[in-house]
Design a protein around this motif. Structure first.
Motif, mmCIF file in Angstrom:
data_model
loop_
_atom_site.group_PDB
_atom_site.id
_atom_site.type_symbol
_atom_site.label_atom_id
_atom_site.label_comp_id
_atom_site.label_asym_id
_atom_site.label_seq_id
_atom_site.Cartn_x
_atom_site.Cartn_y
_atom_site.Cartn_z
ATOM 1 N N ALA A 429 0.902 -1.242 -0.262
ATOM 2 C CA ALA A 429 -0.068 -0.194 -0.002
ATOM 3 C C ALA A 429 0.935 1.031 0.058
ATOM 4 C CB ALA A 429 -0.775 -0.072 1.338
ATOM 5 N N TYR A 431 -0.026 5.780 0.544
ATOM 6 C CA TYR A 431 -0.823 6.872 0.679
ATOM 7 C C TYR A 431 -0.316 8.208 0.420
ATOM 8 C CZ TYR A 431 -2.402 3.071 3.964
ATOM 9 O OH TYR A 431 -2.741 1.963 4.479
ATOM 10 N N MET A 451 -2.131 -1.076 -3.922
ATOM 11 C CA MET A 451 -3.210 -0.317 -3.375
ATOM 12 C C MET A 451 -2.818 1.247 -3.096
ATOM 13 S SD MET A 451 -4.858 -3.015 -0.587
ATOM 14 C CE MET A 451 -3.322 -3.305 0.013
ATOM 15 N N GLY A 453 -3.711 4.977 -1.057
ATOM 16 C CA GLY A 453 -4.942 5.691 -0.421
ATOM 17 C C GLY A 453 -4.840 7.082 -0.971
ATOM 18 N N GLU A 456 -7.150 9.357 1.974
ATOM 19 C CA GLU A 456 -7.606 8.538 2.938
ATOM 20 C C GLU A 456 -6.749 7.392 3.663
ATOM 21 O OE1 GLU A 456 -11.205 7.826 3.193
ATOM 22 O OE2 GLU A 456 -10.195 6.693 4.544
ATOM 23 N N ILE A 459 -8.110 2.078 4.064
ATOM 24 C CA ILE A 459 -8.514 1.648 2.561
ATOM 25 C C ILE A 459 -9.205 0.130 2.342
ATOM 26 C CG2 ILE A 459 -6.912 3.371 1.317
ATOM 27 C CD1 ILE A 459 -4.869 0.859 1.376
#
Ligand code: ADP
Length: 498
Positions: A429, A431, A451, A453, A456, A459
Motif C-alpha cells: 500500500a 498513501y 493499493m 490511499g 484516505e 482503505i
C-alpha cells in the motif's frame, strides 16, 4: 492483575466457542500424540489456553476430509452455498461480543477495535455469499463452422489457508469465504499466537449448517507448523495455497508449492510510504495517518512505515502529529479509552526497540514515545513514538517495524519523493495527501503498489481488491477479483454441429 482480567475477558465467551482441538471432518479432535501448545496473553505471556498441536497426521486427515467433501460441495447449487454463507455471517454477527473477547484475549487489540474486526471479517462473508451467485462463464464467437465454444468457471479444489496473528478473525474469514463461495473445500492453519478465534469461527460455521469436511482447521505451534503445512504442500489433492504472513515464509511456501504446481496467492509484508505534499490538508493528513498507522497498534501490513513530509509543511505537520500521538492511551484491551494494546510478544517489542535505537544512533530525533509503559500490566506495552530526521539507511526505512512508530522523512520535490517511496522491494500500500487534482492524477499511477490511499487512511474493504505487487506478493482478496483466485477456467469446444 492483568492476567485475572484476561481470564475475565475469556469468561465472556460461551463454552461452546472456547475450543481447543482441531476441527477435522466435522469432528473436534485432539492430536493423535496428545501434544498441546500454550496460547498466551500478549500483555503478560501468561497461558490463557492449551490447544491441540497438530502434526502431518492431522494435516493429512484434514486433507482427506476436505477431498471427500469436495464433490458434494462443488455440486451444491450456488444459491445453497450462498444461503449457508449468509447463515454463517449471521452467526458471526450475533456472536460479536464473544468473538471480540477472544480476539482481544489472544491478540491484544482493544475490545472496541476487536468488535470492529468482527464486523470487518463478517463483511467478507456477506460479500462472498452474494458473489457466489455471480460466478459466470462466457459464450464465445466460435472459430469454425459447426462449432460451439464456451467458458466455464470451476472451483479450484481443496484450498490450504495459512494465516497470521494480527487479525485472527478477518484474515481467515477473507480466505475461507471466497473459497466456500467458489465451491472449494478448505484446510486451514491459523497462526500459533491466535488459534482460538479461528476455532470458534469453524464452530459457528458448523452451527450454520456447513457440511462436515468442507472447512477443517488444524492448529499448530510454531515448531510444528512447518510439518502441518509441508504435508499440504506435498499433497497433490490440495490445489491452492493462500497465505498471509511474512515475505520470507511466503517465498518458502511458493517454492515448496512448485512440486505440485498449486495455484498460489500470497499477501506478504509491506513497507508503506505515506506522503504529505505541500498542498495537503494537514489536519486531514494527520487524521488519516493516525487511522492508518495506529490500527492494531501499528501491527498491520498496510500501516504506513515511512512518512514523507514536504519541507515547507514539515514542522507544522510534525507538531500536530506529536500532539495527536501523545493523546493515545496505551493499555489492556478491556480498559475503556485504550487505543493501543500490548504488542503481540517479546520478539515484537525487541524489534521495535532495535529499530528505534538504530534510528537514533544514525541521527534521528525521537520527539515522543518509544519507551515501555504500563509495566505493572505486562512487559509488552510500548508508548507510540514519532521520530524526525529519518533516512533511507535506517532499519525502520527498509524493514517493517510492525509497531506504533512513525519515522518522518523530509522531502523537497515530487520526483524525489516518488523515487524514495518506490525504493523498496515491497509494494503493498501507499498513501498520499494533496489537494491538487493534477498532482493526484500524476502521482498515483507512479506508485508501485497494489493499493493507493489518496487523501484516505482507511482503505481496506470487502468491496475492493486487497493485495500487493513486487515482494508483497500476488493475488487479491475481497471484491470480484478475490473470487477469481479460487476459480479455474475451463474452455469447452463442441464440433460436428453443422
Ligand atoms: P509473523 O512473522 O507475522 O508471525 P509468519 O510468516 O512467520 O509471520 O507467520 C505467518 C503464518 O505462517 C503463521 O500461521 C505461521 O505459523 C506460519 N509459518 C511460519 N513459518 C512457517 C513455515 N516454515 N512453514 C509453514 N508455515 C509457517
Amino acid at each position: 492483575m492483568t492476567e485475572l482480567r484476561s481470564q475475565d475477558c475469556l469468561s465472556r465467551v460461551p463454552a461452546a466457542l472456547r475450543l481447543d482441538t482441531h476441527c477435522i471432518g466435522g469432528r473436534w479432535q485432539p492430536s493423535a500424540d496428545a501434544a498441546r501448545f500454550a496460547v498466551t496473553d500478549p500483555a503478560t505471556g501468561a497461558t490463557i489456553a492449551d490447544v491441540a498441536d497438530g502434526s502431518a497426521l492431522e494435516a493429512t486427515q484434514a486433507a482427506d476430509a476436505a477431498s471427500t467433501a469436495l464433490p458434494g460441495w462443488r455440486a451444491t447449487p450456488a444459491r445453497e452455498r450462498a444461503r449457508l454463507l449468509r447463515r454463517w455471517h449471521a452467526a458471526i454477527v450475533e456472536h460479536t461480543e464473544a468473538l471480540a473477547a477472544l480476539i482481544s484475549a489472544e491478540q491484544g487489540k482493544p475490545l472496541a477495535e476487536a468488535a470492529g474486526e468482527v464486523a470487518y471479517g463478517a463483511s467478507y462473508v456477506a460479500w462472498f455469499a452474494e458473489e457466489a451467485l455471480r460466478i459466470q462463464g462466457d459464450i464465445l464467437a466460435a472459430a469454425g463452422t459447426g462449432q460451439r465454444m464456451w467458458v466455464q468457471k470451476h472451483p479450484v479444489g481443496v484450498v490450504a489457508a495459512i494465516t497470521p496473528w494480527n487479525f485472527p478473525l478477518a484474515m481467515i474469514a477473507r480466505k475461507i469465504a471466497p473459497a466456500l463461495a467458489a465451491g472449494c473445500t478448505v484446510v486451514a492453519k491459523p497462526a500459533e499466537d491466535t488459534p482460538l478465534t479461528a476455532l470458534a469461527l469453524a464452530e459457528l460455521a458448523a452451527q450454520a449448517g456447513l457440511p462436515p469436511g468442507v472447512l477443517n482447521i488444524v492448529a499448530a505451534s510454531r515448531e510444528r507448523a512447518p510439518a502441518v503445512v509441508d504435508a499440504w504442500l506435498a499433497d497433490g489433492r490440495v490445489r491452492k495455497l493462500t497465505f498471509t504472513g511474512s515475505t520470507a515464509v511466503g517465498k518458502h511456501l511458493a517454492r515448496a508449492s512448485a512440486d505440485t504446481l498449486k495455484k498460489v496467492s500470497l499477501e506478504l509484508g509491506g513497507n508503506a510510504p505515506f506522503i504529505v505534499f505541500e498542498d495537503a490538508d494537514l489536519e486531514a493528513a494527520v487524521a488519516g495517518l493516525m487511522a492508518a498507522k495506529f490500527r492494531n497498534g501499528g501491527q498491520t501490513c498496510v500501516c504506513p512505515n515511512r512518512v514523507y513530509v514536504h519541507d515547507s509543511v514539515h514542522d507544522a505537520f510534525v507538531e500536530r502529529l506529536r500532539e495527536a500521538v501523545t493523546g493515545l492511551t496505551v493499555g489492556p484491551a478491556w480498559e475503556p479509552d485504550v487505543r493501543i494494546g500490548p504488542m503481540i510478544n517479546a520478539r515484537a517489542v525487541e524489534k521495535i526497540g532495535q529499530h528505534l535505537a538504530d534510528a537514533v544512533a544514525q541521527g534521528a530525533r525521537l520527539i515522543t514515545g518509544g519507551m515501555r509503559v504500563r509495566e505493572a500490566d505486562g512487559p509488552h506495552y510500548v508508548a507510540p513514538a514519532v521520530l524526525t530526521g529519518a533516512t533511507p539507511a535506517m532499519r525502520l526505512a527498509c524493514e517493517e517495524t510492525f509497531g506504533p512508530v512513525v519515522p518522518v522523512f523530509r522531502f523537497h520535490d515530487e520526483a524525489e519523493v516518488i523515487r524514495a517511496a518506490n525504493d523498496t522491494p515491497y509494494g503493498l500500500a501507499a498513501y498520499f495527501y494533496s489537494r491538487d487534482a493534477r498532482r493526484i492524477a500524476r502521482v498515483a499511477p507512479q506508485l508501485d503498489t497494489g493499493m493507493v490511499g489518496i487523501n484516505e487512511g482507511a482503505i481496506a474493504s470487502e468491496v475492493a481488491p486487497f493485495g500487493g505487487v513486487k515482494e508483497s506478493g500476488y493475488g487479491r482478496e475481497g471484491s470480484r477479483y478475490g473470487l477469481d483466485d479460487y476459480l479455474q477456467t475451463q474452455y469447452l469446444c463442441e464440433g460436428q454441429l453443422g
